[in-house]
Design an enzyme around this catalytic site. Sequence first.
Site, PDB file in Angstrom:
ATOM      1  N   HIS A   1      16.343  -2.845 114.476  1.00  0.00           N
ATOM      2  CA  HIS A   1      17.336  -3.890 114.750  1.00  0.00           C
ATOM      3  C   HIS A   1      18.033  -3.746 116.104  1.00  0.00           C
ATOM      4  O   HIS A   1      18.773  -4.616 116.510  1.00  0.00           O
ATOM      5  CB  HIS A   1      18.397  -3.912 113.651  1.00  0.00           C
ATOM      6  CG  HIS A   1      19.348  -2.750 113.721  1.00  0.00           C
ATOM      7  ND1 HIS A   1      18.997  -1.487 113.341  1.00  0.00           N
ATOM      8  CD2 HIS A   1      20.618  -2.677 114.167  1.00  0.00           C
ATOM      9  CE1 HIS A   1      20.031  -0.677 113.530  1.00  0.00           C
ATOM     10  NE2 HIS A   1      21.020  -1.361 114.029  1.00  0.00           N
TER      11      HIS A   1
HETATM   12  C1  UD1 Z   1      25.690  -4.051 113.917  1.00  0.00           C
HETATM   13  C2  UD1 Z   1      26.274  -2.815 114.608  1.00  0.00           C
HETATM   14  C3  UD1 Z   1      25.206  -1.709 114.668  1.00  0.00           C
HETATM   15  C4  UD1 Z   1      24.656  -1.418 113.291  1.00  0.00           C
HETATM   16  C5  UD1 Z   1      24.132  -2.712 112.691  1.00  0.00           C
HETATM   17  C6  UD1 Z   1      23.565  -2.531 111.301  1.00  0.00           C
HETATM   18  C7  UD1 Z   1      27.898  -3.274 116.414  1.00  0.00           C
HETATM   19  C8  UD1 Z   1      28.105  -3.210 117.861  1.00  0.00           C
HETATM   20  N1  UD1 Z   1      26.628  -3.103 115.991  1.00  0.00           N
HETATM   21  O1  UD1 Z   1      24.640  -4.552 114.726  1.00  0.00           O
HETATM   22  O2  UD1 Z   1      25.809  -0.546 115.181  1.00  0.00           O
HETATM   23  O3  UD1 Z   1      23.615  -0.463 113.397  1.00  0.00           O
HETATM   24  O4  UD1 Z   1      25.220  -3.644 112.633  1.00  0.00           O
HETATM   25  O5  UD1 Z   1      23.046  -3.715 110.820  1.00  0.00           O
HETATM   26  O6  UD1 Z   1      28.835  -3.477 115.663  1.00  0.00           O
HETATM   27  N2  UD1 Z   1      23.338 -11.750 111.365  1.00  0.00           N
HETATM   28  C9  UD1 Z   1      23.148 -12.533 110.266  1.00  0.00           C
HETATM   29  N3  UD1 Z   1      23.855 -12.261 109.132  1.00  0.00           N
HETATM   30  C10 UD1 Z   1      24.749 -11.236 109.064  1.00  0.00           C
HETATM   31  C11 UD1 Z   1      24.948 -10.446 110.206  1.00  0.00           C
HETATM   32  C12 UD1 Z   1      24.233 -10.715 111.337  1.00  0.00           C
HETATM   33  O7  UD1 Z   1      22.364 -13.460 110.286  1.00  0.00           O
HETATM   34  O8  UD1 Z   1      25.353 -11.028 107.986  1.00  0.00           O
HETATM   35  C13 UD1 Z   1      22.552 -12.007 112.586  1.00  0.00           C
HETATM   36  C14 UD1 Z   1      23.235 -12.912 113.556  1.00  0.00           C
HETATM   37  O9  UD1 Z   1      22.270 -13.704 114.161  1.00  0.00           O
HETATM   38  C15 UD1 Z   1      23.811 -11.960 114.571  1.00  0.00           C
HETATM   39  C16 UD1 Z   1      22.780 -10.840 114.567  1.00  0.00           C
HETATM   40  O10 UD1 Z   1      22.295 -10.790 113.238  1.00  0.00           O
HETATM   41  O11 UD1 Z   1      24.015 -12.522 115.807  1.00  0.00           O
HETATM   42  C17 UD1 Z   1      23.322  -9.498 114.975  1.00  0.00           C
HETATM   43  O12 UD1 Z   1      24.467  -9.165 114.191  1.00  0.00           O
HETATM   44  P1  UD1 Z   1      25.690  -8.346 114.841  1.00  0.00           P
HETATM   45  O13 UD1 Z   1      26.769  -8.223 113.847  1.00  0.00           O
HETATM   46  O14 UD1 Z   1      26.030  -8.927 116.166  1.00  0.00           O
HETATM   47  O15 UD1 Z   1      25.120  -6.922 115.175  1.00  0.00           O
HETATM   48  P2  UD1 Z   1      23.999  -6.007 114.478  1.00  0.00           P
HETATM   49  O16 UD1 Z   1      22.781  -6.082 115.345  1.00  0.00           O
HETATM   50  O17 UD1 Z   1      23.843  -6.265 113.040  1.00  0.00           O
END
Ligand code: UD1
Length: 380
Positions: free
Chosen positions: A221
């Site tokens: 991820h």
């Molecule tokens: C976050 C943490 C990372 C952790 C990871 C575990 C930070 C900086 N990063 O990264 O350290 O290892 O979580 O998963 O806080 N999305 C969904 N549904 C959700 C959440 C996210 O669809 O419930 C999608 C969205 O398109 C979003 C993308 O995933 O933009 C990334 O999510 P984000 O919360 O920005 O960071 P993670 O990559 O999950």
Amino acid sequence: MKIISVVGARPNFMKIAPFIKEIQAYNKIHNNTIEHILVHTGQHYDDRMSKAFFEALEIPEADINLGIGSGTHAEQVGNTMMAFEKVLKTEKPDWVVVLGDVNATLACSVTAKKEHIKVCHIEAGLRSRDMKMPEEINRLVTDRLSDLLLTPDTLSIENLKEEGATDKQVAFVGNIMIDTLEANRDKARLLQIPQLLKVNKLEGQEVYFDEKLNYGLVTLHRPSNVDDKEVLEALVRFLLDEVCQDMQLIWPVHPRTKKNLQSFGLWEEMEQHPRMILQYPLGYHELLRLNMDASIMLTDSGGLQEECTILGTPCLTLRWNTERPITLKEHGGASVLVGNNVGRIREEYQVILKEDRKPIRPELWDGMTAGRCLTAILNY
Ligand code: UD1
């Protein structure tokens, strides 16, 4: 005493569960002297990324959900700070407890300090020294501001001392995530793999799992692995064309990774490959169950690196650095850093394929860390 604990994203949930249980146990004996408020920033909001963990790990529903959701880092951090400031002004806690290294950790520690509230950081002192990782920035700022720094290992104490932390600030408590692993091992063991794979299969997919054949686990991820087409395509090719020759692969796909696999045109082939078993993001017990018997793990997750250390699963960590060196082979652990260069991954894959499970237990990764965290706060 009034404590606000903050969670935001998936890796926080398994860390808060034992801490809340500890507070509940303490309150039973001490006449509810700790008032605890759980704040969820809402960074992760999908049921499978959030609610499922609250249910499986019996975490009480958050008292306050800030509903931050997705966005750029500045948006997530800024919105969290604005919403959390209001909570602090109303609730006026004695302590704010933050965990790990996600955006909630940074946003809420900064906001608390500006409101002159004591901050305790659980999982302090980890350093990858990679300033391109948002998590490293989150860790550095949070640790610089925290009054109480609770570390998972002794290498982290050295990092903090080098940065000027005092003896009073730092306590070595062990790894709180292992509390959750130990508390849930038996329950996970009872799950049947073919059954759990069916329950978590993607829509429109059939699952062909061969119980006689070995399997590996894949989770990816990090932006450095999944945001660039060339990088992700090379990794997918290696997995499909080479690893799937030797074994089945089970890949619970993070929402960000799925989006990219689809837009890079890689998804369909993966979906159709008979030995690639794509899954929704898995629940805690489900992933633990799979990890217990996997032949190898290929991951860029820090938490899984740690769980592989305790379970002994040979682990290829698809990163160039780690903030968790204690999990690496050179420290007795089960993990090797392979970055995302296929040549290097292939080389280590051939080595690791022949290895047996070698579980190790770093000092104080004993399932009793949450108790030491609460004691450190009470004794501060
Ligand atoms: C976050 C943490 C990372 C952790 C990871 C575990 C930070 C900086 N990063 O990264 O350290 O290892 O979580 O998963 O806080 N999305 C969904 N549904 C959700 C959440 C996210 O669809 O419930 C999608 C969205 O398109 C979003 C993308 O995933 O933009 C990334 O999510 P984000 O919360 O920005 O960071 P993670 O990559 O999950």
